[in-house]
Enzyme design. Sequence first.
Site, PDB file in Angstrom:
ATOM      1  CE  LYS A 152      35.181  45.183  32.977  1.00 48.43           C
ATOM      2  NZ  LYS A 152      35.534  45.042  34.404  1.00 48.43           N
ATOM      3  CE  LYS A 178      38.908  51.684  35.777  1.00 56.10           C
ATOM      4  NZ  LYS A 178      39.684  50.768  36.654  1.00 56.10           N
ATOM      5  CG  ASP A 180      39.105  45.762  36.066  1.00 56.51           C
ATOM      6  OD1 ASP A 180      38.727  46.387  37.079  1.00 56.51           O
ATOM      7  OD2 ASP A 180      38.321  45.182  35.312  1.00 56.51           O
ATOM      8  CD  GLU A 181      39.100  45.684  40.347  1.00 52.99           C
ATOM      9  OE1 GLU A 181      38.421  44.676  40.626  1.00 52.99           O
ATOM     10  OE2 GLU A 181      38.855  46.420  39.371  1.00 52.99           O
ATOM     11  CG  HIS A 270      39.609  50.952  41.150  1.00 59.98           C
ATOM     12  ND1 HIS A 270      38.998  50.202  42.149  1.00 59.98           N
ATOM     13  CD2 HIS A 270      39.059  50.538  39.983  1.00 59.98           C
ATOM     14  CE1 HIS A 270      38.125  49.370  41.589  1.00 59.98           C
ATOM     15  NE2 HIS A 270      38.135  49.562  40.292  1.00 59.98           N
ATOM     16  CE  LYS A 311      30.386  45.550  38.291  1.00 60.81           C
ATOM     17  NZ  LYS A 311      31.301  44.732  37.483  1.00 60.81           N
TER      18      LYS A 311
END
Length: 416
Positions: A152, A178, A180-181, A270, A311
């Site tokens: 992140k 991993k 991110d998408e 994903h 979340k």
Amino acid sequence: MGITYDDFLDLDYDPTETDLVCEFYVEPAADMDWDDAASRVASESSNGTWAELQVEGSIRDLSATACDIDEDSGTVTVAYPDALFEPGNMPQVLSCIAGNILGMKAVDRIRLLDCDWPEQLATSFPGPQFGTSVKSELLDAGERPITATVPKPKVGLSTDQHAQIGYEAWTGGLDLLKDDENLTDQAFNPFEDRLTESLAQRDRAEDETGETKSYLLNVTASGTEMLERVDLAAEHGCEFVMVDVVTTGWAAVQQVRERCERHGLAIHAHRAMHAAFDRVPTHGVSMRVLAQVARLCGVDHIHTGTAGLGKLENEDTPGINEWLHGELYGLNDVLPMASGGLHPGLVPALLDALGTNIGVQAGGGVHGHPDGTHAGAKALRRAVEAAAAGEPIADAAEDTPELATAIDKWGTETPR
């Protein structure tokens, strides 16, 4: 002889073992009763139309049958003869059971809730190459959940920054880095540079920790480019690839599965965009069905939610995971991945809800640690090990300062 909507309704019909049986939630339109709505669902999703047709012979044998209506639960069951489907062609199957019916005027709402897959159709697909065996065949997780993190911010990190975060996470104890998408091959972090530099840091981390580490590399792209990226991942010694399975489409997933088998690579799925189909609880396609499709097409991991602890919107994560772990005519199972707003303080409740045969992935819950990514990784790994062993997290925090700091920061609260 004419064929009409009435020919698609038979509440005395007992589905055969070769039928694909689908359960739908239905809200009939104001001018439709339950029989009208159910027969139109079966008609439109098989071989009917709005006009009476003059047909003879075996065409009738290809009609779907609405065989059960439960007005109390709002569900309709439809049985589809196996001959309607092309073996091994998931787009074709979904064009039948989740196609035009989702837009029919005859229903105000319709949702494909669940499928009971017959053996002949299910085994026309390959299923996962590894499934939950990735925990021991490709990693060193043993009986505990595998652990993963996504760097992140989601996008914007340079290749060097991304690879360094991977090194810190791996040496902190996590199994997997991993993508991110929405990170693929952007100028700030090119695909091949990220692959080679991340794997170099992976190798360094393995040497230092003595543990097997790997990288969930996002190969999502157009069909030909995606397959070339799979080849490149294998060439450089990466054991996994990641695919955004909903946005790429199931035909592309089937192509990736075939290519990955050549190289012995596992597929991390994903589910970006899944909520376009499953967030409204009365319309679309359930995550349960999307997970079933993913298993048949051959993914080894798939995100299935956090049982309401993260979340994202709550869903039937335990039920989905049970299906992914269950027997399916000898096809391999799938390892469910829990992700989305997780942090170390949530791990005991997560494992209480879902068990240990899962993956636990945290992004902000690792990199947002006050002492940085390495400390955040140590905190998550210790929390997972403790929860898997039945050790109270407070006891674990006493010997792991990084975990104590994480609990002080986030407690056991669910983020939004």
